[in-house]
Motif scaffolding. Structure first.
Motif, mmCIF file in Angstrom:
data_model
loop_
_atom_site.group_PDB
_atom_site.id
_atom_site.type_symbol
_atom_site.label_atom_id
_atom_site.label_comp_id
_atom_site.label_asym_id
_atom_site.label_seq_id
_atom_site.Cartn_x
_atom_site.Cartn_y
_atom_site.Cartn_z
ATOM 1 N N HIS A 229 -25.599 -7.659 1.766
ATOM 2 C CA HIS A 229 -24.650 -8.259 0.934
ATOM 3 C C HIS A 229 -23.318 -8.500 1.339
ATOM 4 N N GLU A 230 -22.891 -8.275 2.587
ATOM 5 C CA GLU A 230 -21.523 -8.803 2.955
ATOM 6 C C GLU A 230 -21.696 -9.673 4.199
ATOM 7 N N THR A 231 -20.435 -10.313 4.549
ATOM 8 C CA THR A 231 -20.296 -11.363 5.841
ATOM 9 C C THR A 231 -20.103 -10.402 6.917
ATOM 10 N N GLU A 232 -20.158 -11.187 8.139
ATOM 11 C CA GLU A 232 -19.672 -10.408 9.093
ATOM 12 C C GLU A 232 -18.309 -9.765 9.291
ATOM 13 N N PRO A 233 -18.185 -8.453 9.861
ATOM 14 C CA PRO A 233 -16.813 -8.150 9.751
ATOM 15 C C PRO A 233 -15.792 -8.621 10.602
ATOM 16 N N PHE A 234 -14.553 -8.509 10.214
ATOM 17 C CA PHE A 234 -13.461 -9.066 11.071
ATOM 18 C C PHE A 234 -12.206 -8.175 10.883
ATOM 19 N N LEU A 235 -11.904 -7.193 11.794
ATOM 20 C CA LEU A 235 -10.948 -6.256 11.595
ATOM 21 C C LEU A 235 -9.566 -7.035 11.966
ATOM 22 N N SER A 236 -8.729 -7.493 11.060
ATOM 23 C CA SER A 236 -7.675 -8.410 11.561
ATOM 24 C C SER A 236 -6.509 -7.591 11.538
ATOM 25 N N GLY A 237 -6.578 -6.325 11.365
ATOM 26 C CA GLY A 237 -5.497 -5.600 11.331
ATOM 27 C C GLY A 237 -5.870 -4.036 11.503
ATOM 28 N N LEU A 238 -5.134 -3.466 12.560
ATOM 29 C CA LEU A 238 -5.513 -1.959 13.033
ATOM 30 C C LEU A 238 -4.115 -0.922 13.175
ATOM 31 N N ASP A 239 -4.228 0.143 12.729
ATOM 32 C CA ASP A 239 -3.108 1.123 13.122
ATOM 33 C C ASP A 239 -3.620 2.696 12.956
ATOM 34 N N PHE A 240 -3.019 3.419 13.847
ATOM 35 C CA PHE A 240 -3.274 4.815 13.728
ATOM 36 C C PHE A 240 -2.454 5.486 12.844
ATOM 37 N N LEU A 241 -3.016 6.386 12.082
ATOM 38 C CA LEU A 241 -2.385 7.323 11.416
ATOM 39 C C LEU A 241 -1.843 8.541 12.107
ATOM 40 N N PRO A 242 -0.628 9.000 11.760
ATOM 41 C CA PRO A 242 -0.096 9.906 12.612
ATOM 42 C C PRO A 242 -0.965 11.365 13.179
ATOM 43 N N ASN A 253 -14.335 -9.163 4.489
ATOM 44 C CA ASN A 253 -15.171 -8.408 3.448
ATOM 45 C C ASN A 253 -13.966 -7.526 2.264
ATOM 46 N N LYS A 254 -12.689 -8.036 2.656
ATOM 47 C CA LYS A 254 -11.851 -7.690 1.662
ATOM 48 C C LYS A 254 -11.796 -6.189 1.529
ATOM 49 N N ARG A 274 -7.962 -10.663 0.528
ATOM 50 C CA ARG A 274 -8.292 -10.563 2.119
ATOM 51 C C ARG A 274 -6.832 -9.882 3.059
ATOM 52 N N PRO A 275 -7.052 -8.773 3.115
ATOM 53 C CA PRO A 275 -6.011 -8.335 3.856
ATOM 54 C C PRO A 275 -5.634 -8.807 5.281
ATOM 55 N N GLN A 276 -4.489 -8.784 5.734
ATOM 56 C CA GLN A 276 -4.174 -9.495 7.277
ATOM 57 C C GLN A 276 -3.788 -8.523 8.041
ATOM 58 N N SER A 277 -3.003 -7.576 7.829
ATOM 59 C CA SER A 277 -2.473 -6.816 8.697
ATOM 60 C C SER A 277 -2.032 -5.191 8.027
ATOM 61 N N VAL A 278 -1.943 -4.118 8.782
ATOM 62 C CA VAL A 278 -1.858 -3.013 8.339
ATOM 63 C C VAL A 278 -0.758 -2.108 9.265
ATOM 64 N N VAL A 279 -0.036 -1.321 8.554
ATOM 65 C CA VAL A 279 0.852 -0.414 9.403
ATOM 66 C C VAL A 279 0.988 0.969 8.645
ATOM 67 N N ALA A 280 0.772 2.158 9.573
ATOM 68 C CA ALA A 280 1.086 3.395 8.752
ATOM 69 C C ALA A 280 2.492 3.953 8.696
ATOM 70 N N VAL A 281 2.754 4.046 7.362
ATOM 71 C CA VAL A 281 4.247 4.366 7.093
ATOM 72 C C VAL A 281 4.486 5.784 7.006
ATOM 73 N N SER A 282 3.651 6.649 6.959
ATOM 74 C CA SER A 282 3.842 8.219 7.122
ATOM 75 C C SER A 282 2.609 8.858 7.181
ATOM 76 N N GLU A 283 2.455 9.836 6.987
ATOM 77 C CA GLU A 283 1.402 11.008 7.323
ATOM 78 C C GLU A 283 0.141 10.299 6.330
ATOM 79 N N GLU A 284 0.613 9.916 5.095
ATOM 80 C CA GLU A 284 -0.533 9.576 4.170
ATOM 81 C C GLU A 284 -0.327 8.261 3.496
ATOM 82 N N GLU A 285 0.394 7.356 3.840
ATOM 83 C CA GLU A 285 0.619 6.290 3.466
ATOM 84 C C GLU A 285 0.472 4.907 4.473
ATOM 85 N N VAL A 286 0.008 3.886 3.739
ATOM 86 C CA VAL A 286 0.063 2.580 4.825
ATOM 87 C C VAL A 286 0.286 1.510 4.154
#
Length: 481
Positions: A229-242, A253-254, A274-286
């Motif tokens: 029930h999903e399309t093929e995945p596409f990870l358009s954004g990555l970031d490590f949490l602290p 897949n939104k 559809r999310p495009q990118s992500v950045v870790a802001v703090s220990e528990e926030e993106v």
């Protein structure tokens, strides 16, 4: 059983299984460590049918041994790399010393030439002014008696003439003091400024960190599969949490996904866009951008991997890539805007850099940017022009990086030595570029069309995902400098 049925610590019979911790326990273990655990099972109560073989020793032991040997080989390569790096330090220090001496000698020659030039012009001017002063002394001495007599005994017109003659002598000397001597003094100051500027230049060279190729060791690979029930995945954004967890956004897949250090999925969150990118802001926030929408979402990520929406900031421009500028602001890459990157605060306030951008707009997936905090520089990719631009936000200058090793560059990240690491989509590699725009290395990776990239906060781990419909992967690397 050769002791395998006895506790390794207490040497008593293993009688229980703690399902909560997945541990075999004796009676002492149970009382000391597992008394409050949720599920404790008595070994004797397990039926033959329930006890199905999970691991076949015939297959698993050789596999474990092979993994151990591979790990030993990897550790040996790291050990060799460490020794090689340490052994090369004296040679690199000598190279750095010679480079600094070369800069110093060049600047010293310029200063000496300037000093000699200033000395010649200054001495010539001093000689001229001294002769002029001697001329004033001689002429004033000749006129001294006449001017005194005119002042004491002369008629009114004669007294006036005497005063004007004295004033003329005064003006001549005053003009010499105000203009000529000041000019000589300024030339001296200019020379001092030249020396100070050269000292600053040398200090900049001294503070510039060594840039050399890093080593990338593949640590883990996750093959991303299409779920029902999903399309093929596409990870358009990555970031490590602290804390080391990897937060990703699946554009097709939104949704958002969290992976642990073994690249096991430990959390997810469904989005309405559809999310495009992500950045870790703090220990528990993106912060998550929407390439199609005019907003930035802020999500809370708990220690137990639960994701909740905190707030949404409305913005006036569509944004793709996002990275942190400082504790309060982001640098974001624009979509279909002549301002190729902008500043957005955590409250949603938008500002522009004092940059003269070329009159061009980038569509979605054709450009991305990242910010080098220590240098106040922004790296911007131009995918179909096969170029990486490095903008100096202080001087409003840029360096164009073009090379055959860079084909269809897309996402970028800042790694060790403040180097820029760019996904070269067309060469299946990661290109390492110095902050000044020099190609340091090209790292070939076992992945078609690398797209997204991010470094851990300590720059020791690197995550990469790709954009393809076949062999979709998420790879985790150990970074050795």
């Amino acid at each position: 059983m050769k002791g395998y049925d006895l506790c390794d610590i207490h040497k008593k019979s293993l009688s229980y299984i703690c399902k909560s911790d997945s541990k075999l326990c004796c009676e002492v273990c149970l009382k000391e460590k597992h008394e409050h655990c949720g599920i404790i099972v008595l070994l004797a109560s397990i039926s033959e049918e329930t006890c199905k073989t999970k691991h076949n020793p015939t297959m698993e032991i050789p596999r474990l041994q092979n993994e151990a040997r591979l790990l030993i080989a990897w550790l040996s390569s790291v050990e060799a790399g460490v020794k090689k790096n340490v052994e090369s330090i004296p040679a690199r220090l000598n190279e750095y010393r010679f480079a600094l001496l070369k800069v110093f000698d060049s600047e010293a020659q310029k200063i000496n030439e300037k000093a000699n030039e200033m000395q010649n012009s200054t001495l010539k001017e001093i000689k001229k002014n001294r002769k002029y002063c001697e001329h004033v002394i001689e002429k004033s001495e000749q006129a001294k008696l006449s001017l005194i007599n005119m002042t004491k005994c002369g008629t009114t017109p004669q007294k006036v003439i005497s005063q004007y003659r004295i004033e003329a002598f005064r003006n001549k000397l005053q003009s010499l003091t105000d203009i000529n001597i000041v000019s000589l003094h300024l030339e001296h100051l200019n020379l001092l400024e030249q020396i100070a500027l050269s000292s600053t230049l040398l200090s900049v060279h001294a503070e510039t960190p060594d840039t050399r190729p890093v080593q990338l060791f593949l640590n883990n690979v996750l093959e991303l599969k299409q779920n029902k029930h999903e399309t093929e995945p596409f990870l358009s954004g990555l970031d490590f949490l602290p804390d080391g967890r990897l937060f990703t956004v699946d554009n097709y897949n939104k949704k958002c996904l969290i992976y642990n250090g073994k690249l096991e999925e430990v959390g997810s969150f469904q989005l309405s866009y559809r999310p495009q990118s992500v950045v870790a802001v703090s220990e528990e926030e993106v912060a998550v951008t929407s390439g199609a929408g005019y907003k930035i979402d802020f999500l809370h990520v708990s220690k137990s991997n639960e994701i909740t929406l905190i707030r949404t900031c409305k913005v006036t421009t569509r944004y793709g890539s996002i990275c942190q500028k400082d504790g309060k602001n982001f640098v974001v890459g624009t979509i279909d805007d002549t301002r190729h990157f902008r500043i957005v605060s955590q409250s949603g306030e938008e500002k522009d850099f004092s940059i003269d951008f070329q009159n061009k707009k980038y569509a979605l997936d054709t450009s991305a940017c990242t910010y080098i905090r220590d240098r106040d520089k922004v790296a911007l990719t131009d995918r179909y022009n096969h170029t990486v631009f490095i903008y100096d936000t202080k001087t409003n200058t840029k360096v164009d990086v073009k090379d055959d090793q860079i084909r269809q560059p897309i996402c970028v990240a800042v790694g060790p030595f403040n180097c820029i690491f760019v996904c070269s989509n067309g060469t299946d590699s990661i290109v390492q570029i110095s902050p000044l725009g020099k190609i340091v290395a090209s790292h070939k990776i076992d992945m078609r069309y690398p797209y997204s990239i991010c470094f851990s906060k300590d720059k020791t781990r690197l995550a990469i995902s790709n954009s393809t419909k076949e062999e979709i992967k998420l790879q985790l690397f150990k970074v050795v400098v």
